[in-house]
Design a protein around this motif. Sequence first.
Motif, PDB file in Angstrom:
ATOM      1  N   GLU A 206      40.160  39.361  -3.704  1.00 26.95           N
ATOM      2  CA  GLU A 206      39.838  39.923  -2.391  1.00 26.95           C
ATOM      3  C   GLU A 206      40.657  41.176  -2.101  1.00 26.95           C
ATOM      4  OE1 GLU A 206      39.801  36.829   0.765  1.00 26.95           O
ATOM      5  OE2 GLU A 206      40.038  35.450  -0.932  1.00 26.95           O
ATOM      6  N   LEU A 207      41.003  41.916  -3.158  1.00 29.76           N
ATOM      7  CA  LEU A 207      41.734  43.168  -2.951  1.00 29.76           C
ATOM      8  C   LEU A 207      40.740  44.267  -2.561  1.00 29.76           C
ATOM      9  CD1 LEU A 207      44.320  43.043  -5.874  1.00 29.76           C
ATOM     10  CD2 LEU A 207      44.620  42.329  -3.483  1.00 29.76           C
ATOM     11  N   ALA A 208      41.188  45.172  -1.682  1.00 28.86           N
ATOM     12  CA  ALA A 208      40.268  46.148  -1.089  1.00 28.86           C
ATOM     13  C   ALA A 208      39.830  47.236  -2.073  1.00 28.86           C
ATOM     14  CB  ALA A 208      40.920  46.795   0.136  1.00 28.86           C
ATOM     15  N   PHE A 209      40.739  47.688  -2.925  1.00 27.52           N
ATOM     16  CA  PHE A 209      40.461  48.863  -3.753  1.00 27.52           C
ATOM     17  C   PHE A 209      41.017  48.658  -5.162  1.00 27.52           C
ATOM     18  CE2 PHE A 209      41.383  50.328   0.631  1.00 27.52           C
ATOM     19  CZ  PHE A 209      40.091  50.678   0.992  1.00 27.52           C
ATOM     20  N   PRO A 210      40.387  49.280  -6.168  1.00 28.98           N
ATOM     21  CA  PRO A 210      40.929  49.172  -7.528  1.00 28.98           C
ATOM     22  C   PRO A 210      42.395  49.597  -7.623  1.00 28.98           C
ATOM     23  CG  PRO A 210      38.733  50.139  -7.601  1.00 28.98           C
ATOM     24  CD  PRO A 210      39.109  50.033  -6.152  1.00 28.98           C
ATOM     25  N   SER A 211      42.766  50.644  -6.886  1.00 27.91           N
ATOM     26  CA  SER A 211      44.142  51.140  -7.030  1.00 27.91           C
ATOM     27  C   SER A 211      45.171  50.159  -6.461  1.00 27.91           C
ATOM     28  CB  SER A 211      44.291  52.516  -6.378  1.00 27.91           C
ATOM     29  OG  SER A 211      43.953  52.461  -5.012  1.00 27.91           O
ATOM     30  N   VAL A 212      44.754  49.261  -5.571  1.00 25.35           N
ATOM     31  CA  VAL A 212      45.674  48.209  -5.107  1.00 25.35           C
ATOM     32  C   VAL A 212      45.995  47.273  -6.277  1.00 25.35           C
ATOM     33  CG1 VAL A 212      45.948  46.240  -3.550  1.00 25.35           C
ATOM     34  CG2 VAL A 212      44.852  48.353  -2.723  1.00 25.35           C
ATOM     35  N   ARG A 213      44.950  46.927  -7.028  1.00 22.99           N
ATOM     36  CA  ARG A 213      45.157  46.084  -8.209  1.00 22.99           C
ATOM     37  C   ARG A 213      46.007  46.810  -9.250  1.00 22.99           C
ATOM     38  NH1 ARG A 213      42.299  46.226 -12.686  1.00 22.99           N
ATOM     39  NH2 ARG A 213      40.490  47.238 -11.747  1.00 22.99           N
ATOM     40  N   TRP A 214      45.690  48.112  -9.489  1.00 23.33           N
ATOM     41  CA  TRP A 214      46.491  48.879 -10.455  1.00 23.33           C
ATOM     42  C   TRP A 214      47.977  48.813 -10.103  1.00 23.33           C
ATOM     43  CZ3 TRP A 214      43.500  54.184 -10.087  1.00 23.33           C
ATOM     44  CH2 TRP A 214      42.177  53.995 -10.515  1.00 23.33           C
ATOM     45  N   ALA A 215      48.282  49.101  -8.841  1.00 26.52           N
ATOM     46  CA  ALA A 215      49.688  49.163  -8.413  1.00 26.52           C
ATOM     47  C   ALA A 215      50.364  47.814  -8.597  1.00 26.52           C
ATOM     48  CB  ALA A 215      49.779  49.629  -6.959  1.00 26.52           C
ATOM     49  N   LEU A 216      49.676  46.748  -8.188  1.00 28.09           N
ATOM     50  CA  LEU A 216      50.292  45.419  -8.289  1.00 28.09           C
ATOM     51  C   LEU A 216      50.486  45.035  -9.756  1.00 28.09           C
ATOM     52  CD1 LEU A 216      48.307  43.615  -5.450  1.00 28.09           C
ATOM     53  CD2 LEU A 216      50.752  44.162  -5.433  1.00 28.09           C
ATOM     54  N   GLU A 217      49.492  45.263 -10.596  1.00 29.62           N
ATOM     55  CA  GLU A 217      49.605  44.877 -12.016  1.00 29.62           C
ATOM     56  C   GLU A 217      50.662  45.718 -12.736  1.00 29.62           C
ATOM     57  OE1 GLU A 217      45.616  45.169 -13.515  1.00 29.62           O
ATOM     58  OE2 GLU A 217      45.070  43.154 -12.821  1.00 29.62           O
ATOM     59  N   GLN A 218      50.690  47.026 -12.440  1.00 32.27           N
ATOM     60  CA  GLN A 218      51.678  47.882 -13.098  1.00 32.27           C
ATOM     61  C   GLN A 218      53.088  47.513 -12.638  1.00 32.27           C
ATOM     62  OE1 GLN A 218      50.024  51.736 -12.116  1.00 32.27           O
ATOM     63  NE2 GLN A 218      48.828  51.835 -14.000  1.00 32.27           N
ATOM     64  N   TYR A 219      53.241  47.231 -11.353  1.00 32.47           N
ATOM     65  CA  TYR A 219      54.565  46.834 -10.857  1.00 32.47           C
ATOM     66  C   TYR A 219      55.012  45.530 -11.501  1.00 32.47           C
ATOM     67  CZ  TYR A 219      58.191  44.886  -7.951  1.00 32.47           C
ATOM     68  OH  TYR A 219      59.350  44.297  -7.537  1.00 32.47           O
TER      69      TYR A 219
END
Lengths: 179, 179
Positions: A144-157
């Motif tokens: 339920e993440l709003a945008f792909p870049s939210v997932r990118w940031a969380l996974e990269q972090y």
Amino acid sequence: MNSKTQNTSFQRQVPAGDTHERDVCTTCGFINYVNPKIVTGSIVRHNGKLLLCRRAIEPRTGFWTLPAGFMELGETAEQAAMREAREEANAEIVIDRLLAVYTIPRIAQVQIMYLAHLDGDAFSPGPESLDVMLASWDEIPWGELAFPSVRWALEQYRGVEGVTDFAPFSNPPGEFGGM
Amino acid sequence: MNSKTQNTSFQRQVPAGDTHERDVCTTCGFINYVNPKIVTGSIVRHNGKLLLCRRAIEPRTGFWTLPAGFMELGETAEQAAMREAREEANAEIVIDRLLAVYTIPRIAQVQIMYLAHLDGDAFSPGPESLDVMLASWDEIPWGELAFPSVRWALEQYRGVEGVTDFAPFSNPPGEFGGM
């Protein structure tokens, strides 16, 4: 967005000394440069958990995001990220370092994402959020993440959690933010 | 720049749901959002030397700078930095990592500076450059640099030369790009 012009006197031209077509006013010569806009945001840490906001506004109302938004005139990129955390989560944050710079060409955005931590422990939904939470990795609503870049940031972090010195990330290979 | 509006029907208003005053057209409701613009550039390395360009255009004609310029629609930040090296120094470059993100609030710029290296060994002055050179640290014309952020990038890079993993830099403490 300022991609809309409200006047019929504009023509597409390459101005003298320029390399790109612009909207140029045939009456006064005004050149309407349209460039990408900057979104700044942050992954805000507190006691091993991360601050997420459930969006109260379009696009993607009801989905979870990181506190982030358009940078304004007169502020630094870091100040913009701090303001967004205040507006969306009533949270005071301290910027620790830069995590990533993403480009989403389709919507002409550059997203500058910081790592930060809560200053104190107060947070609550701001006017643009339906809800806010501190989530552990297992509690993140990945579907339920709003945008792909939210997932990118969380996974990269997640790959550098606990590390101080690392090169910042950009878009994952081949990903440009298509929904 | 698009800070100039060519029409007297604009009024300063805070649009519904917004937090900042904008120019709003009283005829059609068009909102002219003006946000900071992005400059991308790079420190380009080759055999231990750095690529500098002597500016052929205003501002700061005749002074030395790093290949950098305004990001355009439809490209990533990295592609923009590569394009600028091509336009200003006829140089093909490979982006290695992000060095720094600076904000210059007075001119509403965010500057995204990469570390890169020459792909091959060709370079020569492009149409916006009077001259280009590869400079060792001792050969950098420190007194003839075009902008404060050129000095920031060079000095900050000097402190991490040879290091791969480090947190990117932002403005030096208390410095905001005043000339």
